[in-house]
Design a protein around this motif. Structure first.
Motif, PDB file in Angstrom:
ATOM      1  N   ALA A   1       0.839  -1.207   0.000  1.00 53.91           N
ATOM      2  CA  ALA A   1       0.000   0.000   0.000  1.00 53.91           C
ATOM      3  C   ALA A   1       0.869   1.250   0.000  1.00 53.91           C
ATOM      4  CB  ALA A   1      -0.932   0.007   1.210  1.00 53.91           C
ATOM      5  N   ARG A   2       0.467   2.228  -0.813  1.00 56.79           N
ATOM      6  CA  ARG A   2       1.156   3.528  -0.862  1.00 56.79           C
ATOM      7  C   ARG A   2       0.154   4.592  -0.445  1.00 56.79           C
ATOM      8  NH1 ARG A   2       5.526   5.112  -3.307  1.00 56.79           N
ATOM      9  NH2 ARG A   2       4.397   6.765  -4.351  1.00 56.79           N
ATOM     10  N   VAL A   3       0.562   5.425   0.522  1.00 57.47           N
ATOM     11  CA  VAL A   3      -0.335   6.404   1.122  1.00 57.47           C
ATOM     12  C   VAL A   3       0.322   7.777   1.111  1.00 57.47           C
ATOM     13  CG1 VAL A   3      -1.619   7.023   3.221  1.00 57.47           C
ATOM     14  CG2 VAL A   3      -1.317   4.606   2.620  1.00 57.47           C
ATOM     15  N   GLY A   4      -0.460   8.798   0.782  1.00 56.68           N
ATOM     16  CA  GLY A   4      -0.013  10.181   0.886  1.00 56.68           C
ATOM     17  C   GLY A   4      -0.783  10.868   1.994  1.00 56.68           C
ATOM     18  N   LEU A   5      -0.125  11.763   2.691  1.00 54.20           N
ATOM     19  CA  LEU A   5      -0.736  12.513   3.786  1.00 54.20           C
ATOM     20  C   LEU A   5      -0.490  13.990   3.506  1.00 54.20           C
ATOM     21  CD1 LEU A   5      -2.161  12.363   6.547  1.00 54.20           C
ATOM     22  CD2 LEU A   5       0.073  11.973   7.586  1.00 54.20           C
ATOM     23  N   LEU A   6      -1.551  14.723   3.218  1.00 54.09           N
ATOM     24  CA  LEU A   6      -1.445  16.128   2.824  1.00 54.09           C
ATOM     25  C   LEU A   6      -1.991  17.018   3.922  1.00 54.09           C
ATOM     26  CD1 LEU A   6      -0.849  18.317   0.727  1.00 54.09           C
ATOM     27  CD2 LEU A   6      -3.057  17.789  -0.349  1.00 54.09           C
ATOM     28  N   ASP A   7      -1.150  17.893   4.448  1.00 54.15           N
ATOM     29  CA  ASP A   7      -1.489  18.803   5.539  1.00 54.15           C
ATOM     30  C   ASP A   7      -1.885  20.151   4.953  1.00 54.15           C
ATOM     31  OD1 ASP A   7      -1.663  20.247   7.893  1.00 54.15           O
ATOM     32  OD2 ASP A   7       0.397  19.853   8.534  1.00 54.15           O
ATOM     33  N   LEU A   8      -3.187  20.423   4.897  1.00 51.92           N
ATOM     34  CA  LEU A   8      -3.651  21.710   4.370  1.00 51.92           C
ATOM     35  C   LEU A   8      -3.978  22.709   5.469  1.00 51.92           C
ATOM     36  CD1 LEU A   8      -5.883  20.654   1.344  1.00 51.92           C
ATOM     37  CD2 LEU A   8      -3.484  21.349   1.381  1.00 51.92           C
ATOM     38  N   ASP A   9      -3.665  22.368   6.711  1.00 52.33           N
ATOM     39  CA  ASP A   9      -3.874  23.303   7.808  1.00 52.33           C
ATOM     40  C   ASP A   9      -2.676  24.251   7.839  1.00 52.33           C
ATOM     41  OD1 ASP A   9      -4.506  24.691  10.067  1.00 52.33           O
ATOM     42  OD2 ASP A   9      -4.812  22.930  11.322  1.00 52.33           O
ATOM     43  N   LEU A  10      -2.744  25.306   7.031  1.00 55.60           N
ATOM     44  CA  LEU A  10      -1.613  26.216   6.862  1.00 55.60           C
ATOM     45  C   LEU A  10      -1.264  26.983   8.130  1.00 55.60           C
ATOM     46  CD1 LEU A  10      -2.479  27.682   3.345  1.00 55.60           C
ATOM     47  CD2 LEU A  10      -1.180  25.625   3.902  1.00 55.60           C
ATOM     48  N   THR A  11      -2.260  27.288   8.960  1.00 53.35           N
ATOM     49  CA  THR A  11      -1.990  28.088  10.153  1.00 53.35           C
ATOM     50  C   THR A  11      -1.432  27.261  11.304  1.00 53.35           C
ATOM     51  OG1 THR A  11      -4.269  27.850  10.913  1.00 53.35           O
ATOM     52  CG2 THR A  11      -3.756  29.796   9.596  1.00 53.35           C
ATOM     53  N   GLY A  12      -1.597  25.961  11.242  1.00 52.54           N
ATOM     54  CA  GLY A  12      -1.076  25.092  12.292  1.00 52.54           C
ATOM     55  C   GLY A  12      -0.607  23.776  11.729  1.00 52.54           C
ATOM     56  N   PRO A  13       0.466  23.797  10.917  1.00 54.98           N
ATOM     57  CA  PRO A  13       0.915  22.563  10.269  1.00 54.98           C
ATOM     58  C   PRO A  13       1.574  21.605  11.264  1.00 54.98           C
ATOM     59  CG  PRO A  13       2.433  24.347   9.780  1.00 54.98           C
ATOM     60  CD  PRO A  13       1.304  24.940  10.574  1.00 54.98           C
ATOM     61  N   SER A  14       0.818  20.618  11.726  1.00 50.68           N
ATOM     62  CA  SER A  14       1.316  19.725  12.780  1.00 50.68           C
ATOM     63  C   SER A  14       1.728  18.341  12.282  1.00 50.68           C
ATOM     64  CB  SER A  14       0.243  19.574  13.855  1.00 50.68           C
ATOM     65  OG  SER A  14      -0.936  19.042  13.279  1.00 50.68           O
ATOM     66  N   LEU A  15       1.380  17.992  11.044  1.00 47.67           N
ATOM     67  CA  LEU A  15       1.658  16.630  10.588  1.00 47.67           C
ATOM     68  C   LEU A  15       3.140  16.273  10.565  1.00 47.67           C
ATOM     69  CD1 LEU A  15      -1.009  15.893   7.860  1.00 47.67           C
ATOM     70  CD2 LEU A  15      -1.103  15.549  10.316  1.00 47.67           C
ATOM     71  N   PRO A  16       4.065  17.167  10.159  1.00 48.74           N
ATOM     72  CA  PRO A  16       5.481  16.774  10.194  1.00 48.74           C
ATOM     73  C   PRO A  16       5.918  16.309  11.593  1.00 48.74           C
ATOM     74  CG  PRO A  16       5.246  18.759   8.903  1.00 48.74           C
ATOM     75  CD  PRO A  16       3.899  18.497   9.547  1.00 48.74           C
ATOM     76  N   ARG A  17       5.491  17.016  12.621  1.00 46.24           N
ATOM     77  CA  ARG A  17       5.849  16.646  13.986  1.00 46.24           C
ATOM     78  C   ARG A  17       5.184  15.327  14.388  1.00 46.24           C
ATOM     79  NH1 ARG A  17       3.706  20.573  16.167  1.00 46.24           N
ATOM     80  NH2 ARG A  17       1.916  19.628  17.131  1.00 46.24           N
ATOM     81  N   MET A  18       3.932  15.140  13.973  1.00 47.78           N
ATOM     82  CA  MET A  18       3.183  13.952  14.391  1.00 47.78           C
ATOM     83  C   MET A  18       3.718  12.663  13.772  1.00 47.78           C
ATOM     84  SD  MET A  18      -0.657  15.462  14.448  1.00 47.78           S
ATOM     85  CE  MET A  18      -1.380  14.267  15.549  1.00 47.78           C
ATOM     86  N   VAL A  19       4.371  12.758  12.618  1.00 48.82           N
ATOM     87  CA  VAL A  19       4.928  11.549  11.985  1.00 48.82           C
ATOM     88  C   VAL A  19       6.443  11.466  12.153  1.00 48.82           C
ATOM     89  CG1 VAL A  19       3.040  11.301  10.327  1.00 48.82           C
ATOM     90  CG2 VAL A  19       5.064  12.630   9.695  1.00 48.82           C
TER      91      VAL A  19
END
Length: 174
Positions: free
Chosen positions: A49-67
């Protein structure tokens, strides 16, 4: 039947089999946590499986930290085919794109509104080079349902189907 119009977003997302958008009318309800957990769960459905995760919360971009990608070396690269997402694993099965990767200080936030914010979101949707994906999980900022439903109808040449607990919303770009 009306002919479907190809757009930059529909061209870019044509190699994505399933798009899941995590939405809510308010903040602080766990959209980002749910997005990450959903992406990780989908990744574990199959060894290929190949998965993309797109963070569109521009004012609080938290996905880089969460992964675990809030590292100085984790950055987006530009190629002739578009932006290359940052991959969590060596097998390049989980790719992440976030404005957090584009900021000098990872703790910063972006306070954009209107056309500038919408333009950045369109750029993420049309210029990230995901390649073939089984799933694209999109984490959205609070209160954005109208924008994303309208965007999907106007930018994507695919049919859109949203299921909610109390109603069904079906749309088409035709």
């Amino acid at each position: 039947m009306a002919e479907q119009i190809e757009t930059p977003v529909s061209r870019r997302l044509s190699s994505v089999k399933n798009i899941l958008i995590v939405l809510s009318g308010k903040g602080g309800v766990g959209k980002s946590s749910s997005s990450v957990q959903l992406a990780l769960s989908l990744l574990n459905t199959s060894p290929t499986a190949r998965v993309g995760l797109l963070d569109l919360d521009l004012t609080g971009p938290s996905l880089p930290r969460m992964v675990g990608l809030d590292l100085p070396g984790a950055s987006v690269h530009q190629s002739s085919a578009g932006w290359v997402p940052v991959y969590v694993d060596q097998g390049r099965r989980l790719g992440v794109m976030s404005i957090g990767f584009l900021l000098k200080d990872r703790g910063d936030s972006v306070v954009w509104r209107g056309p500038k914010k919408d333009g950045m979101i369109r750029q993420f949707l049309s210029e990230v080079r995901w390649g073939e994906l089984d799933y694209l999980v999109i984490d959205t900022p609070p209160g954005t349902f109208d924008f994303f439903f309208d965007a999907l109808l106007s930018f994507c040449a695919k049919n859109v189907s949203c299921r909610w607990p109390h109603c069904d919303i079906y749309g088409s770009s035709q």
